[in-house]
Design an enzyme around this catalytic site. Sequence first.
Site, PDB file in Angstrom:
ATOM      1  N   ARG A  48      11.396  -6.060   4.527  1.00 42.96           N
ATOM      2  CA  ARG A  48      11.271  -4.193   4.330  1.00 42.96           C
ATOM      3  C   ARG A  48      13.078  -3.670   4.995  1.00 42.96           C
ATOM      4  O   ARG A  48      12.765  -4.011   6.175  1.00 42.96           O
ATOM      5  CB  ARG A  48       9.555  -4.896   4.730  1.00 42.96           C
ATOM      6  N   ARG A 105      -0.630  -9.402  12.646  1.00 43.67           N
ATOM      7  CA  ARG A 105      -1.285  -7.886  12.003  1.00 43.67           C
ATOM      8  C   ARG A 105      -1.851  -8.391  10.915  1.00 43.67           C
ATOM      9  O   ARG A 105      -3.194  -8.130  10.532  1.00 43.67           O
ATOM     10  CB  ARG A 105      -0.375  -7.308  11.756  1.00 43.67           C
ATOM     11  N   ARG A 130      11.576  -1.554  10.424  1.00 39.74           N
ATOM     12  CA  ARG A 130      10.139  -1.979  11.571  1.00 39.74           C
ATOM     13  C   ARG A 130      10.282  -2.681  13.238  1.00 39.74           C
ATOM     14  O   ARG A 130      10.507  -3.934  12.426  1.00 39.74           O
ATOM     15  CB  ARG A 130       9.367  -1.348  10.930  1.00 39.74           C
ATOM     16  N   ARG A 177      -9.148   1.685   8.767  1.00 42.70           N
ATOM     17  CA  ARG A 177      -8.833  -0.134   8.605  1.00 42.70           C
ATOM     18  C   ARG A 177     -10.482  -0.408   9.769  1.00 42.70           C
ATOM     19  O   ARG A 177      -9.894  -1.671   9.947  1.00 42.70           O
ATOM     20  CB  ARG A 177      -7.425  -0.369   9.363  1.00 42.70           C
ATOM     21  N   LYS A 210       1.457  -1.023   0.112  1.00 43.21           N
ATOM     22  CA  LYS A 210       0.143  -0.031  -0.145  1.00 43.21           C
ATOM     23  C   LYS A 210       1.200   1.384  -0.193  1.00 43.21           C
ATOM     24  O   LYS A 210       0.870   1.943  -1.326  1.00 43.21           O
ATOM     25  CB  LYS A 210      -0.835  -0.039   1.355  1.00 43.21           C
TER      26      LYS A 210
HETATM   27  P1  AMP Z   1       0.755   0.476   9.003  1.00 42.14           P
HETATM   28  O1  AMP Z   1       2.189   1.405   9.113  1.00 42.14           O
HETATM   29  O2  AMP Z   1       0.129   0.768   7.881  1.00 42.14           O
HETATM   30  O3  AMP Z   1       1.522  -0.635   8.942  1.00 42.14           O
HETATM   31  O4  AMP Z   1       0.152   0.338  10.631  1.00 42.14           O
HETATM   32  C1  AMP Z   1       1.199   0.237  11.915  1.00 42.14           C
HETATM   33  C2  AMP Z   1       0.480  -0.012  12.824  1.00 42.14           C
HETATM   34  O5  AMP Z   1      -0.158   1.342  13.391  1.00 42.14           O
HETATM   35  C3  AMP Z   1      -0.751  -1.080  12.820  1.00 42.14           C
HETATM   36  O6  AMP Z   1      -0.380  -2.042  13.020  1.00 42.14           O
HETATM   37  C4  AMP Z   1      -1.872  -0.415  14.003  1.00 42.14           C
HETATM   38  O7  AMP Z   1      -1.082  -0.618  14.869  1.00 42.14           O
HETATM   39  C5  AMP Z   1      -1.170   0.944  13.612  1.00 42.14           C
HETATM   40  N1  AMP Z   1      -2.262   1.818  12.905  1.00 42.14           N
HETATM   41  C6  AMP Z   1      -2.347   2.261  11.700  1.00 42.14           C
HETATM   42  N2  AMP Z   1      -3.042   2.678  10.709  1.00 42.14           N
HETATM   43  C7  AMP Z   1      -4.170   2.519  11.948  1.00 42.14           C
HETATM   44  C8  AMP Z   1      -5.764   2.796  11.545  1.00 42.14           C
HETATM   45  N3  AMP Z   1      -5.774   2.938  10.732  1.00 42.14           N
HETATM   46  N4  AMP Z   1      -6.442   2.298  12.973  1.00 42.14           N
HETATM   47  C9  AMP Z   1      -5.415   1.806  14.321  1.00 42.14           C
HETATM   48  N5  AMP Z   1      -4.249   1.403  14.312  1.00 42.14           N
HETATM   49  C10 AMP Z   1      -3.796   1.604  12.832  1.00 42.14           C
END
Ligand code: AMP
Length: 223
Positions: free
Chosen positions: A127, A173, A162, A88, A13
């Site tokens: 990554r 996740r 990360r 989400r 994404k």
């Molecule tokens: P990402 O970088 O999109 O993989 O997000 C990393 C982490 O941020 C996720 O595993 C959640 O803990 C938190 N997070 C990101 N976006 C959201 C969202 N829209 N709602 C809730 N938690 C989020």
Amino acid sequence: MVIIMLGAPGVGKGTVAGILTEKLGIPQVSSGDIFRKAMAEKTELGEKVEEYMTKGELVPDDLTIKVIEERLLEPDLKSGAILDGFPRTKVQAEKLDEFLKEQNKKIDMVVDLTSPEEEILDRIVNRRICSNQNCKAVYNIKLKKPKVEGICDKCGSKLYQREDDTVEKVKNRIKVYEAQTKPLEEYYENTKVLYRITISQKINKMAKEAAEEIVEYLNNKGE
Ligand code: AMP
């Protein structure tokens, strides 16, 4: 223009959104990046989200919605945004609809990215990300190596992995995604703006090709 990037963690994404930002001139808004920055800067928000982020759980809806709505009101997003990682949950999607309506804006496209799970896992554990918040370039130590190990080609900053990019955390996740985010496909199914793309090495379709397909769709839609 508002574009939403849906899809499991590690599906690409962020990478597709980054290419789209360059092609369309619309900023990328990543909820994950906003939270990671807050954690790195040890702000109040950072402290609140840390527990969820490190476990790979979702940050509560009310907090996430507040943060994203505030971001969406900033002047650089006047002409739109590419939302990467938000919404989400169904509650987030509903709140976003309400918010956009109030702003006289609408969602132009919901891109639902999929990828075979083995490719997702492989992509995530390999990554590496540029630590410079203004760069955030993404590498893959197998498929897209930096010229110098551990260093960003674009800005020379250090690359990092990360904390939640480990096999165990990624599996959690993905579970969270299946339970809470996948139902959004159904939510957007009736909107006529849902567009599915499979990213896979097997069919030679990676982020670049996916981004090209999205731009083509948007161009044809505008005709
Ligand atoms: P990402 O970088 O999109 O993989 O997000 C990393 C982490 O941020 C996720 O595993 C959640 O803990 C938190 N997070 C990101 N976006 C959201 C969202 N829209 N709602 C809730 N938690 C989020």
